[in-house]
Design an enzyme around this catalytic site. Structure first.
Site, PDB file in Angstrom:
ATOM      1  N   ARG A 107       0.869  -1.139   0.051  1.00 37.54           N
ATOM      2  CA  ARG A 107      -0.042  -0.112   0.124  1.00 37.54           C
ATOM      3  C   ARG A 107       0.776   1.238  -0.134  1.00 37.54           C
ATOM      4  O   ARG A 107       1.728   1.388   0.723  1.00 37.54           O
ATOM      5  CB  ARG A 107      -0.782  -0.015   1.128  1.00 37.54           C
ATOM      6  CG  ARG A 107      -1.804   1.377   1.504  1.00 37.54           C
ATOM      7  CD  ARG A 107      -2.923   1.235   2.190  1.00 37.54           C
ATOM      8  NE  ARG A 107      -2.591   0.821   3.449  1.00 37.54           N
ATOM      9  CZ  ARG A 107      -3.457   0.761   4.530  1.00 37.54           C
ATOM     10  NH1 ARG A 107      -4.808   1.064   4.266  1.00 37.54           N
ATOM     11  NH2 ARG A 107      -3.196   0.887   5.919  1.00 37.54           N
ATOM     12  N   ARG A 161       2.528   4.283   4.540  1.00 35.51           N
ATOM     13  CA  ARG A 161       2.248   4.986   5.940  1.00 35.51           C
ATOM     14  C   ARG A 161       3.124   4.413   6.961  1.00 35.51           C
ATOM     15  O   ARG A 161       3.482   2.986   6.824  1.00 35.51           O
ATOM     16  CB  ARG A 161       0.688   4.437   6.178  1.00 35.51           C
ATOM     17  CG  ARG A 161      -0.375   5.297   6.253  1.00 35.51           C
ATOM     18  CD  ARG A 161      -1.630   4.695   6.447  1.00 35.51           C
ATOM     19  NE  ARG A 161      -1.978   3.830   7.375  1.00 35.51           N
ATOM     20  CZ  ARG A 161      -3.324   3.281   7.741  1.00 35.51           C
ATOM     21  NH1 ARG A 161      -4.212   3.689   6.972  1.00 35.51           N
ATOM     22  NH2 ARG A 161      -3.309   2.680   8.899  1.00 35.51           N
TER      23      ARG A 161
END
Ligand code: AMP
Length: 207
Positions: free
Chosen positions: A120, A153
């Protein structure tokens, strides 16, 4: 009006699915993870308090997230809750101010979520979410929407993902049984592409 909770492990696709479903069904999308990340980015008192907790993959105290949700769910519009509740105490707190119509459980196995979270990437300026394997940006490292830089992240680092999954198993998985007992649970197979999953969620909600 419908008040709906999306349940599922980290990496189940809650954010992506919630954004699509909320838009199609006219619901207010409330993501406690997004709200908390925004507090951290703005350097607010709350943001300073939760930054370390989030970076470690632990849960922010129940009363803080309950207050965030309570402030925003004003009852005038159905809400789609994403990433909340995550503990039984949060579910009990929520029940005091918001009646639920359905809880949709996005079912997906651990190997798949670990794979998804590792690949991601998010845009550092507009927050758009990509996946290097399944939804890559057109130009490597750049957001298709705004040209911003794509980053990982901090809590998607492998050791934090492992912790987040443990915390999910311990604190959040019991919610599946809780809502099943209340007769609210609907399960959707989330190990498929987001369009198919969002279509099923909309079907389950009758929209
Ligand atoms: P998410 O974007 O939903 O994966 O959330 C990212 C992080 O925000 C979590 O790992 C927690 O540290 C915090 N967080 C988000 N929602 C909650 C919640 N309902 N309860 C406690 N902590 C939360």
């Amino acid at each position: 009006m419908k008040n709906v909770v999306l349940l599922g492990p980290p990496g189940a696709g809650k954010g992506t699915i919630a954004a699509r479903v909320a838009q199609k069904a006219g619901l207010l999308h409330l993501s406690t993870g997004d709200l908390l990340r925004d507090e951290v980015a703005r350097g607010t008192e709350l943001g300073k308090r939760v930054q370390g907790i989030m970076a470690r993959g632990e849960l922010v105290p129940d009363e803080l997230v309950l207050a965030l949700v309570r402030e925003r769910a004003d009852g005038r519009r159905g809400v789609l809750l994403d990433g909340f509740p995550r503990t039984l105490a949060q579910a009990e707190g929520l029940a005091q101010f918001l009646p639920l119509d359905a809880v949709v459980y996005l079912a997906v196995g651990k190997d798949e979520v670990v794979r998804r979270l590792g690949s991601r990437r998010v845009c550092s300026s507009c927050g758009a979410v990509y996946n290097l394997l399944t939804q890559p940006p057109k130009e490597s490292g750049r957001c298709d929407r705004c040209g911003g830089a794509l980053v990982q992240r901090p809590d998607d680092a492998p050791e934090v993902v492992a912790r987040r999954y443990e915390v999910y198993e311990r604190d959040s998985r019991p919610l599946v049984d809780h809502y099943r007992r209340l007769g609210l649970l609907r399960t959707v197979d989330a190990a498929r592409d987001p369009e198919a999953v969002a279509a099923d969620v909309l079907k389950v909600l009758g929209s």
